[in-house]
Design an enzyme around this catalytic site. Structure first.
Site, PDB file in Angstrom:
ATOM      1  CD  GLU A   1       7.952  -0.506   7.761  1.00 21.03           C
ATOM      2  OE1 GLU A   1       6.992  -1.200   7.374  1.00 21.03           O
ATOM      3  OE2 GLU A   1       8.198   0.638   7.316  1.00 21.03           O
TER       4      GLU A   1
ATOM      5  CG  ASP B   1      -0.375  -0.056   2.525  1.00 18.77           C
ATOM      6  OD1 ASP B   1       0.851  -0.199   2.617  1.00 18.77           O
ATOM      7  OD2 ASP B   1      -1.136   0.055   3.523  1.00 18.77           O
TER       8      ASP B   1
HETATM    9  O1  KIV Z   1       3.619  -1.189   1.685  1.00 20.20           O
HETATM   10  C1  KIV Z   1       4.809  -1.529   1.749  1.00 20.20           C
HETATM   11  O2  KIV Z   1       5.630  -1.211   0.883  1.00 20.20           O
HETATM   12  C2  KIV Z   1       5.228  -2.336   2.890  1.00 20.20           C
HETATM   13  C3  KIV Z   1       6.692  -2.656   3.029  1.00 20.20           C
HETATM   14  C4  KIV Z   1       7.438  -1.482   3.514  1.00 20.20           C
HETATM   15  C5  KIV Z   1       6.925  -3.841   3.884  1.00 20.20           C
HETATM   16  O3  KIV Z   1       4.426  -2.725   3.676  1.00 20.20           O
END
Ligand code: KIV
Length: 266
Positions: free
Chosen positions: A183, A45
């Site tokens: 994260e 997202d």
């Molecule tokens: O939306 C995204 O790009 C993510 C990554 C940072 C893991 O969730």
């Protein structure tokens, strides 16, 4: 090259082979990344910030996620496609969560979905897994919780937060998730979670000990905006390379140097 499935990822953890995941939002990028051999393509997202110009991921809709997932799926042959469930697509009720996860699989063509949260969404993860849609968890800095976190800060530095994240990781695994994104958490905590869990952990800003690593493709390629956190590694500066090519085009047209005879028809 064998098609990557959730079973191959589990095997990679057991054999201590590192797993790679990159975000992709469109057909040509998915083709390039898949051809290079990346194990998973995440239709994140983060498309909100990276491609659609939103301030954060909160405005991203199911329609936008389905649209981008379709394009990525068309471009890949080997990698496992993970589609992010956007904010408010799984928080309201288990029924809505199942329906929306189903849309990403049925309409988007993804093979798996990703949700942000731990103990608070254990029931949701379990319900989606029970309808045979594999779920990837995501804890630590969860961008959909930006307003609770008060910004994008390292999570799990204090003992209480650390214990909460350990409990969240266990809840995600207990609910049936096939992998977990960690994260922006301290290296030692990511290592502890990675040792504790049977499922693979995929880190971003979580150090070296995770079972795999993920980066946002725009960051890796150097086409992201100015905000550049410490955990990002730019492998190339495409912003400068693209900028030079475009400036060359503009001046060649202005100076009458392009098109040449070889670009023209008789
Ligand atoms: O939306 C995204 O790009 C993510 C990554 C940072 C893991 O969730």
């Amino acid at each position: 090259m064998d098609k990557i499935t959730i079973l191959s990822l589990q095997q990679m953890k057991e054999e201590k082979k590192k797993i790679t995941m990159l975000t992709a939002y469109d057909f040509p990028t998915a083709q390039i990344l898949d051809h290079c051999g990346v194990d998973m393509l995440l239709v994140g997202d983060s498309v909100g910030n990276t491609m659609l110009g939103y301030e954060n991921t909160l405005p991203v809709t199911m329609e936008e996620m389905v649209h981008h997932t379709k394009a990525v799926v068309k471009g890949r042959k080997r990698a496992l496609v993970v589609a992010d469930m956007p904010f408010m697509s799984y928080q309201v009720s288990v029924e809505e969560a199942k329906k929306n996860a189903g849309r990403l699989i049925k309409e988007g063509g993804a093979e798996t979905v990703k949700v942000e949260g731990g103990e608070n969404i254990e029931t949701v993860i379990r319900a989606i897994c029970e309808i045979d849609i594999p779920v990837m968890g995501h804890i630590g800095l969860t961008p959909q919780s930006i307003h609770r976190m008060g910004g994008y800060h390292v999570q799990g530095k204090e003992e209480k937060q650390r214990e909460k994240l350990l409990a969240d990781a266990l809840a995600v695994e207990r609910a049936g998730a096939f992998a977990l994104v960690l994260e922006v958490i301290p290296v030692s905590l990511a290592q502890e979670i990675t040792t504790l869990l049977k499922i693979p952990t995929i880190g971003i800003g979580a150090g070296l000990h995770c079972d795999g690593q993920v980066l946002v493709i725009n960051d890796l390629l150097g086409i992201s905006a100015e905000f550049r956190p410490k955990f990002i590694k730019r492998y190339v500066n495409l912003q400068d390379i693209i900028g030079k090519a475009v400036k060359d085009f503009i001046s060649e047209v202005k100076e009458g140097k392009f098109p040449e005879e070889k670009h023209s028809f008789k």
